[in-house]
Design a protein around this motif. Structure first.
Motif, PDB file in Angstrom:
ATOM      1  N   THR A  18     -56.460  12.804 -17.913  1.00  0.00           N
ATOM      2  CA  THR A  18     -55.375  13.604 -17.345  1.00  0.00           C
ATOM      3  C   THR A  18     -54.296  12.745 -16.700  1.00  0.00           C
ATOM      4  N   ASP A  19     -54.673  11.624 -16.106  1.00  0.00           N
ATOM      5  CA  ASP A  19     -53.702  10.735 -15.455  1.00  0.00           C
ATOM      6  C   ASP A  19     -54.117   9.296 -15.688  1.00  0.00           C
ATOM      7  N   THR A  20     -53.121   8.405 -15.624  1.00  0.00           N
ATOM      8  CA  THR A  20     -53.388   6.971 -15.741  1.00  0.00           C
ATOM      9  C   THR A  20     -52.595   6.220 -14.692  1.00  0.00           C
ATOM     10  N   GLY A  21     -53.014   4.984 -14.432  1.00  0.00           N
ATOM     11  CA  GLY A  21     -52.275   4.103 -13.515  1.00  0.00           C
ATOM     12  C   GLY A  21     -52.283   4.598 -12.090  1.00  0.00           C
ATOM     13  N   MET A  22     -51.113   4.601 -11.466  1.00  0.00           N
ATOM     14  CA  MET A  22     -50.996   4.982 -10.060  1.00  0.00           C
ATOM     15  C   MET A  22     -51.090   6.492  -9.856  1.00  0.00           C
ATOM     16  N   SER A  23     -51.127   7.278 -10.925  1.00  0.00           N
ATOM     17  CA  SER A  23     -51.254   8.733 -10.811  1.00  0.00           C
ATOM     18  C   SER A  23     -52.699   9.172 -10.636  1.00  0.00           C
ATOM     19  N   THR A  24     -53.657   8.274 -10.821  1.00  0.00           N
ATOM     20  CA  THR A  24     -55.069   8.609 -10.649  1.00  0.00           C
ATOM     21  C   THR A  24     -55.414   8.625  -9.162  1.00  0.00           C
ATOM     22  N   GLU A  25     -56.594   9.107  -8.852  1.00  0.00           N
ATOM     23  CA  GLU A  25     -57.041   9.150  -7.446  1.00  0.00           C
ATOM     24  C   GLU A  25     -57.170   7.743  -6.880  1.00  0.00           C
ATOM     25  N   ILE A  26     -57.686   6.821  -7.670  1.00  0.00           N
ATOM     26  CA  ILE A  26     -57.808   5.435  -7.199  1.00  0.00           C
ATOM     27  C   ILE A  26     -56.417   4.832  -6.982  1.00  0.00           C
ATOM     28  N   GLY A  27     -55.476   5.165  -7.840  1.00  0.00           N
ATOM     29  CA  GLY A  27     -54.105   4.695  -7.668  1.00  0.00           C
ATOM     30  C   GLY A  27     -53.471   5.242  -6.402  1.00  0.00           C
ATOM     31  N   ARG A  28     -53.745   6.512  -6.099  1.00  0.00           N
ATOM     32  CA  ARG A  28     -53.211   7.114  -4.866  1.00  0.00           C
ATOM     33  C   ARG A  28     -53.821   6.450  -3.620  1.00  0.00           C
ATOM     34  N   VAL A  29     -55.116   6.182  -3.679  1.00  0.00           N
ATOM     35  CA  VAL A  29     -55.774   5.491  -2.560  1.00  0.00           C
ATOM     36  C   VAL A  29     -55.162   4.103  -2.379  1.00  0.00           C
ATOM     37  N   HIS A  30     -54.927   3.417  -3.466  1.00  0.00           N
ATOM     38  CA  HIS A  30     -54.317   2.084  -3.397  1.00  0.00           C
ATOM     39  C   HIS A  30     -52.923   2.143  -2.767  1.00  0.00           C
ATOM     40  N   SER A  31     -52.125   3.122  -3.166  1.00  0.00           N
ATOM     41  CA  SER A  31     -50.781   3.230  -2.594  1.00  0.00           C
ATOM     42  C   SER A  31     -50.834   3.581  -1.110  1.00  0.00           C
ATOM     43  N   GLN A  32     -51.803   4.394  -0.683  1.00  0.00           N
ATOM     44  CA  GLN A  32     -51.956   4.725   0.736  1.00  0.00           C
ATOM     45  C   GLN A  32     -52.366   3.498   1.545  1.00  0.00           C
ATOM     46  N   ILE A  33     -53.264   2.698   0.997  1.00  0.00           N
ATOM     47  CA  ILE A  33     -53.685   1.464   1.687  1.00  0.00           C
ATOM     48  C   ILE A  33     -52.508   0.515   1.816  1.00  0.00           C
ATOM     49  N   GLN A  34     -51.733   0.387   0.745  1.00  0.00           N
ATOM     50  CA  GLN A  34     -50.579  -0.508   0.772  1.00  0.00           C
ATOM     51  C   GLN A  34     -49.542  -0.025   1.782  1.00  0.00           C
ATOM     52  N   GLU A  35     -49.317   1.276   1.843  1.00  0.00           N
ATOM     53  CA  GLU A  35     -48.361   1.836   2.798  1.00  0.00           C
ATOM     54  C   GLU A  35     -48.838   1.633   4.240  1.00  0.00           C
ATOM     55  N   ALA A  36     -50.128   1.809   4.462  1.00  0.00           N
ATOM     56  CA  ALA A  36     -50.680   1.639   5.810  1.00  0.00           C
ATOM     57  C   ALA A  36     -50.589   0.182   6.261  1.00  0.00           C
ATOM     58  N   SER A  37     -50.762  -0.755   5.344  1.00  0.00           N
ATOM     59  CA  SER A  37     -50.708  -2.167   5.725  1.00  0.00           C
ATOM     60  C   SER A  37     -49.289  -2.607   6.068  1.00  0.00           C
ATOM     61  N   GLN A  38     -48.284  -1.942   5.528  1.00  0.00           N
ATOM     62  CA  GLN A  38     -46.897  -2.296   5.837  1.00  0.00           C
ATOM     63  C   GLN A  38     -46.496  -1.827   7.214  1.00  0.00           C
ATOM     64  N   HIS A  39     -47.097  -0.758   7.694  1.00  0.00           N
ATOM     65  CA  HIS A  39     -46.757  -0.207   9.004  1.00  0.00           C
ATOM     66  C   HIS A  39     -47.723  -0.658  10.091  1.00  0.00           C
ATOM     67  N   GLU A  40     -48.532  -1.643   9.783  1.00  0.00           N
ATOM     68  CA  GLU A  40     -49.559  -2.096  10.721  1.00  0.00           C
ATOM     69  C   GLU A  40     -48.921  -2.826  11.903  1.00  0.00           C
ATOM     70  N   GLU A  41     -49.302  -2.456  13.094  1.00  0.00           N
ATOM     71  CA  GLU A  41     -48.837  -3.118  14.304  1.00  0.00           C
ATOM     72  C   GLU A  41     -49.827  -4.218  14.685  1.00  0.00           C
ATOM     73  N   ASP A  42     -49.340  -5.159  15.488  1.00  0.00           N
ATOM     74  CA  ASP A  42     -50.210  -6.234  15.951  1.00  0.00           C
ATOM     75  C   ASP A  42     -51.283  -5.676  16.883  1.00  0.00           C
ATOM     76  N   THR A  43     -52.458  -6.247  16.778  1.00  0.00           N
ATOM     77  CA  THR A  43     -53.550  -5.852  17.659  1.00  0.00           C
ATOM     78  C   THR A  43     -53.302  -6.452  19.046  1.00  0.00           C
TER      79      THR A  43
END
Length: 111
Positions: A18-43
């Motif tokens: 039904t979906d390939t690449g970044m449209s799959t569930e694993i692709g969505r998880v990957h994009s969320q992880i990447q987005e979260a790492s860009q907004h990461e504040e210093d500990t």
């Protein structure tokens, strides 16, 4: 529904893609992880270490400048004639020698 990377040990199956690449569930998880790492504040630890590093750098710099200034008498000299400073003598070799000592002190203190 079967996700990519699913391990199958035994059996038969017919699947519809039904979906390939970044449209799959694993692709969505990957994009969320990447987005979260860009907004990461210093500990808090990283913030404290940065503050300590800046303070340590300033202290080491001041100590090195002080070491070099204490040794000014070895590469800059003058005589007093009639109450006035005359006959200034400057030794570039000694000046660079004591500067090298100050730099060596800074290099030794930083690690």
């Amino acid at each position: 529904m079967v996700f990519a990377g699913t391990t199958v040990v035994n059996g038969n199956c017919v699947c519809l893609v039904t979906d390939t690449g970044m449209s799959t569930e694993i692709g969505r998880v990957h994009s969320q992880i990447q987005e979260a790492s860009q907004h990461e504040e210093d500990t808090p630890l990283k913030k404290k270490l940065n503050e300590f590093g800046e303070a340590l750098t300033m202290i080491i710099g001041l100590i090195c400048a002080l070491v070099w200034l204490i040794n000014v008498k070895y590469f800059l000299s003058w005589e007093y004639v009639d109450g006035w400073s005359r006959n200034f003598k400057f030794s570039f070799e000694k000046c660079t020698y004591y500067f090298e000592i100050a730099v060596a002190l800074a290099v030794a203190a930083i690690p």
